[in-house]
Design a protein around this motif. Structure first.
Motif, mmCIF file in Angstrom:
data_model
loop_
_atom_site.group_PDB
_atom_site.id
_atom_site.type_symbol
_atom_site.label_atom_id
_atom_site.label_comp_id
_atom_site.label_asym_id
_atom_site.label_seq_id
_atom_site.Cartn_x
_atom_site.Cartn_y
_atom_site.Cartn_z
ATOM 1 N N LEU A 381 28.855 3.873 23.576
ATOM 2 C CA LEU A 381 28.959 3.117 22.332
ATOM 3 C C LEU A 381 27.813 3.547 21.433
ATOM 4 N N ALA A 382 28.134 4.283 20.379
ATOM 5 C CA ALA A 382 27.117 4.946 19.551
ATOM 6 C C ALA A 382 27.061 4.298 18.176
ATOM 7 N N LEU A 383 25.902 3.712 17.853
ATOM 8 C CA LEU A 383 25.717 3.008 16.598
ATOM 9 C C LEU A 383 25.007 3.892 15.583
ATOM 10 N N ASP A 384 25.638 4.117 14.463
ATOM 11 C CA ASP A 384 25.009 4.825 13.347
ATOM 12 C C ASP A 384 24.019 3.861 12.691
ATOM 13 N N VAL A 385 22.725 4.169 12.777
ATOM 14 C CA VAL A 385 21.696 3.309 12.176
ATOM 15 C C VAL A 385 20.974 4.050 11.050
ATOM 16 N N SER A 386 21.681 4.967 10.406
ATOM 17 C CA SER A 386 21.092 5.747 9.314
ATOM 18 C C SER A 386 20.925 4.881 8.069
ATOM 19 N N GLY A 387 20.325 5.473 7.043
ATOM 20 C CA GLY A 387 20.020 4.733 5.835
ATOM 21 C C GLY A 387 21.232 4.121 5.171
ATOM 22 N N SER A 388 22.352 4.852 5.130
ATOM 23 C CA SER A 388 23.534 4.340 4.440
ATOM 24 C C SER A 388 24.143 3.144 5.152
ATOM 25 N N MET A 389 23.899 3.006 6.454
ATOM 26 C CA MET A 389 24.431 1.872 7.211
ATOM 27 C C MET A 389 23.556 0.627 7.073
ATOM 28 N N SER A 390 22.391 0.786 6.498
ATOM 29 C CA SER A 390 21.465 -0.352 6.376
ATOM 30 C C SER A 390 21.535 -1.008 5.016
ATOM 31 N N MET A 391 22.412 -0.520 4.146
ATOM 32 C CA MET A 391 22.509 -1.046 2.788
ATOM 33 C C MET A 391 23.934 -1.517 2.541
ATOM 34 N N GLY A 392 24.095 -2.389 1.552
ATOM 35 C CA GLY A 392 25.417 -2.885 1.214
ATOM 36 C C GLY A 392 25.817 -4.051 2.095
ATOM 37 N N GLN A 393 27.022 -4.554 1.857
ATOM 38 C CA GLN A 393 27.530 -5.709 2.580
ATOM 39 C C GLN A 393 28.831 -5.346 3.264
ATOM 40 N N LEU A 394 29.058 -5.918 4.439
ATOM 41 C CA LEU A 394 30.322 -5.713 5.121
ATOM 42 C C LEU A 394 31.258 -6.848 4.734
ATOM 43 N N ALA A 395 32.388 -6.487 4.097
ATOM 44 C CA ALA A 395 33.410 -7.463 3.706
ATOM 45 C C ALA A 395 32.825 -8.608 2.891
ATOM 46 N N MET A 422 23.904 3.441 22.596
ATOM 47 C CA MET A 422 22.857 4.264 22.001
ATOM 48 C C MET A 422 22.908 4.092 20.485
ATOM 49 N N ALA A 423 21.831 4.473 19.825
ATOM 50 C CA ALA A 423 21.787 4.490 18.372
ATOM 51 C C ALA A 423 21.388 5.882 17.911
ATOM 52 N N PHE A 424 21.788 6.217 16.696
ATOM 53 C CA PHE A 424 21.441 7.549 16.182
ATOM 54 C C PHE A 424 21.355 7.498 14.662
ATOM 55 N N SER A 425 20.581 8.398 14.123
ATOM 56 C CA SER A 425 20.591 8.679 12.686
ATOM 57 C C SER A 425 20.667 10.197 12.573
ATOM 58 N N ASP A 426 19.519 10.875 12.329
ATOM 59 C CA ASP A 426 19.493 12.330 12.408
ATOM 60 C C ASP A 426 19.030 12.792 13.786
ATOM 61 N N THR A 446 18.759 -4.591 15.982
ATOM 62 C CA THR A 446 19.316 -3.428 15.300
ATOM 63 C C THR A 446 18.865 -3.371 13.843
ATOM 64 N N SER A 447 18.759 -4.524 13.212
ATOM 65 C CA SER A 447 18.401 -4.556 11.793
ATOM 66 C C SER A 447 16.982 -4.065 11.541
ATOM 67 N N ARG A 448 16.117 -4.083 12.571
ATOM 68 C CA ARG A 448 14.716 -3.696 12.381
ATOM 69 C C ARG A 448 14.454 -2.223 12.676
ATOM 70 N N LEU A 449 15.460 -1.457 13.081
ATOM 71 C CA LEU A 449 15.251 -0.050 13.391
ATOM 72 C C LEU A 449 14.949 0.749 12.116
ATOM 73 N N PRO A 450 14.121 1.785 12.212
ATOM 74 C CA PRO A 450 13.908 2.659 11.048
ATOM 75 C C PRO A 450 15.188 3.427 10.744
ATOM 76 N N PHE A 451 15.329 3.892 9.513
ATOM 77 C CA PHE A 451 16.550 4.623 9.186
ATOM 78 C C PHE A 451 16.220 5.951 8.533
ATOM 79 N N SER A 452 17.183 6.883 8.662
ATOM 80 C CA SER A 452 16.958 8.236 8.167
ATOM 81 C C SER A 452 18.303 8.836 7.770
ATOM 82 N N ALA A 453 18.430 10.177 7.890
ATOM 83 C CA ALA A 453 19.655 10.881 7.532
ATOM 84 C C ALA A 453 20.737 10.639 8.587
#
Length: 550
Positions: A381-395, A422-426, A446-453
């Protein structure tokens, strides 16, 4: 020594370049596959475009999805309307607003048969007064009022039994500047049933409408006789009495019990009293109960060991009640996060969370999804935690796509026996999460993880480098991948070739864009929609080889 051949190999193309002629450039500048319009329609109906995304404003995302919807209506109007109805009625979407907008667009289509099908479906999508008001607002922005629209709106009222109509008129008297009076004066419904006729007159002109009424015209004056108030449902009597005079808490509670009043029908001056909420609770709809947990805790009704707490815990543990109420997992997640925080997102209300309520909300979140059996597969189970996933609202919720993805992954983890999260960005991002953790804690972590590409090939590369056995990669992402030196579908092919495992890829799209990292021609890849209440069941059927495709 440099290898010139590596620049030409078809097996490892940088994500900033097209690896397949079918790929399109995504909003981040990388290349991904594109969903067909009907698949994108499902994403929009479930996720909406409220709040936009990291790369697109709400307006731009709405226009793109509306254009896809128009194309769907042009290709197969009946299928499009039926899809709107199916997703709305099934409760798969966190909000009904995208379905209402889509139906209003269909009701404004140039083809008469499409308009007729949409208007005929309107009562199935617009099940409450709030839904009806939103439909009226949306459709007025798209078209004028014609005979067919008036007839459809009028039918929404007169087709209801008097008790149900009274409930709708009293509970949803007005929302966002639209009232039943406004709508009825445009639709002009004609009711043959005396009770329905009385209710419609009451909704337009209040108590005074029940007496004799004169209507003057240029050529004549028509006198309409008084309406028999006794023909009206008793709910209306209770509604009028609770608003007519200053009452004690005991009197208000008695009216609530006797007449079945809801909290929306009660004047706000009474809603600070725990006795009033105690009377409301037994028949309170589940959605209303979730929204009222904080207030009932703040006023002392909900407390450790109280009867009210026991009643709420029992209801949150009733799978059938959760299904029948159409409460969505998103509603439960938002209620959990808000309640566990001890303070509201707006306003000054604070409370001390009751731990048994927090645990019950956590368990109810699981129950709100379609029940599935473990697949017996080994999952990553792979969570994208990149910058684009940390912004905006879901629904349109307070949740970011990143936070919602963590909740979705946890549902699968709680069902399966052999998994890793697992989590991933770049790059690979360590994430200490297990299925036994509280949902609220996982989302917070999850919300406190750093984010990148973003490099969505990382899960497959991570498994390949470490010789991990994985039957299926479940990637939760917005599909805005662009950073890596190899495309995700190429990385999956390399993993399959090295290990001999016919690994599958399930892509859970967390935003309503047209992009996907899944190759639509590969039967071992599947697209599902983030926070679709049926997503775990769809995923399980696909992994078990039951022929499910996007």
């Amino acid at each position: 020594m440099s290898s010139y051949a590596r620049h030409l190999t078809p097996h490892a193309t940088p994500q900033s370049e097209r690896a397949d002629a079918r790929q399109v450039r995504n909003s981040a500048g990388g290349f991904t596959f594109a969903l067909d319009d009907f698949a994108r329609l499902e994403r929009f109906l479930i996720l909406g475009s409220e709040g936009g995304s990291y790369y697109a404003t709400e307006r731009a995302l709405t226009i793109e999805n509306a254009s896809a919807l128009v194309r769907c209506l042009g290709v197969d109007g009946a299928r499009t309307v039926d899809t709107i109805v199916a997703i709305s009625e099934s409760g798969r979407a966190p909000k009904n607003d995208p379905a209402i907008f889509a139906l209003a667009l269909a009701a404004s289509h140039a083809v008469p048969s499409v308009r007729a099908r949409a208007l005929a479906a309107m009562p199935r999508v617009c099940r409450t007064g709030t839904h009806l008001f939103r439909f009226v607002r949306e459709v007025q922005a798209l078209r004028g009022w014609g005979r067919a629209l008036r007839k459809a709106i009028a039918a929404w009222y007169v087709a209801k039994a008097p008790d149900e109509l009274a409930y709708q008129l009293a509970k949803y008297a007005q929302r966002d500047g639209v009232s039943h009076r406004d709508v009825l004066r445009l639709a002009h419904p004609k009711a043959k049933d005396p009770a329905t006729h009385a209710l419609l007159r009451w909704a337009v002109a209040g108590e005074g409408a029940l007496g004799p009424r004169e209507v003057k015209r240029a050529d004549a004056t028509t006198t309409y006789p008084a309406v028999d108030a006794g023909a009206m449902p008793r709910l209306v009597e209770g509604f009028a009495r609770v608003r007519a005079q200053d009452l004690s808490s005991r009197d208000v509670a008695a009216l609530i019990t006797e007449h079945g009043l809801t909290h929306e029908m009660i004047p706000s001056i009474y809603l600070a009293r725990p006795e009033v909420w105690e009377a409301l609770l037994p028949r309170m709809p589940l959605h209303a109960m979730l929204r009222s947990l904080a207030r009932m805790t703040a006023n002392g009704l909900v407390a450790p060991g109280s009867a009210a707490t026991s009643r709420i815990v029992a209801r949150l543990g009733d799978r059938d009640a959760i299904r029948k109420s159409r409460v969505h997992p998103m509603d439960l997640l938002i209620a959990l996060r808000t309640y566990a925080s001890g303070h509201g997102l707006r306003g000054s209300l604070v409370w001390t969370p009751v731990s048994t309520i927090v645990d019950a909300l956590d368990a109810a979140f699981d129950l709100a999804f379609v029940n599935v059996e473990p697949t017996g597969k080994t999952l990553m189970l792979a969570l994208d935690v990149s910058g684009s996933m940390s912004m905006g609202q879901l629904a349109g919720s307070p949740l970011t796509p990143r936070e919602a993805a963590a909740a979705m992954a946890l549902i699968t983890a709680r069902t399966e026996r052999d998994y890793q999260i697992m989590a991933f960005s770049d790059r690979f991002v360590p994430l200490d999460v297990t299925a036994r953790m509280r949902l609220h804690d996982v989302v917070e972590k999850t919300s406190r993880l750093p984010f990148s590409a973003t490099d969505c090939a990382i899960p497959m590369l991570h498994a390949t480098e470490r010789n991990l056995r994985v039957d299926a990669f479940c990637v939760y992402t917005d599909n805005e991948t662009w950073f890596g030196s190899i495309h995700p579908h190429q990385a999956l092919a390399a993993y399959r070739a090295k290990t001999g495992i016919p690994a599958k890829l399930v892509v859970t799209g967390m935003t309503a864009t047209k992009f996907t990292i899944a190759d639509p021609n590969d039967p071992g890849m599947l697209d599902v929609v983030g926070f679709d209440a049926a997503a775990p069941a769809i995923l399980a059927a696909f992994l078990q080889g039951n022929g499910v495709r996007s």
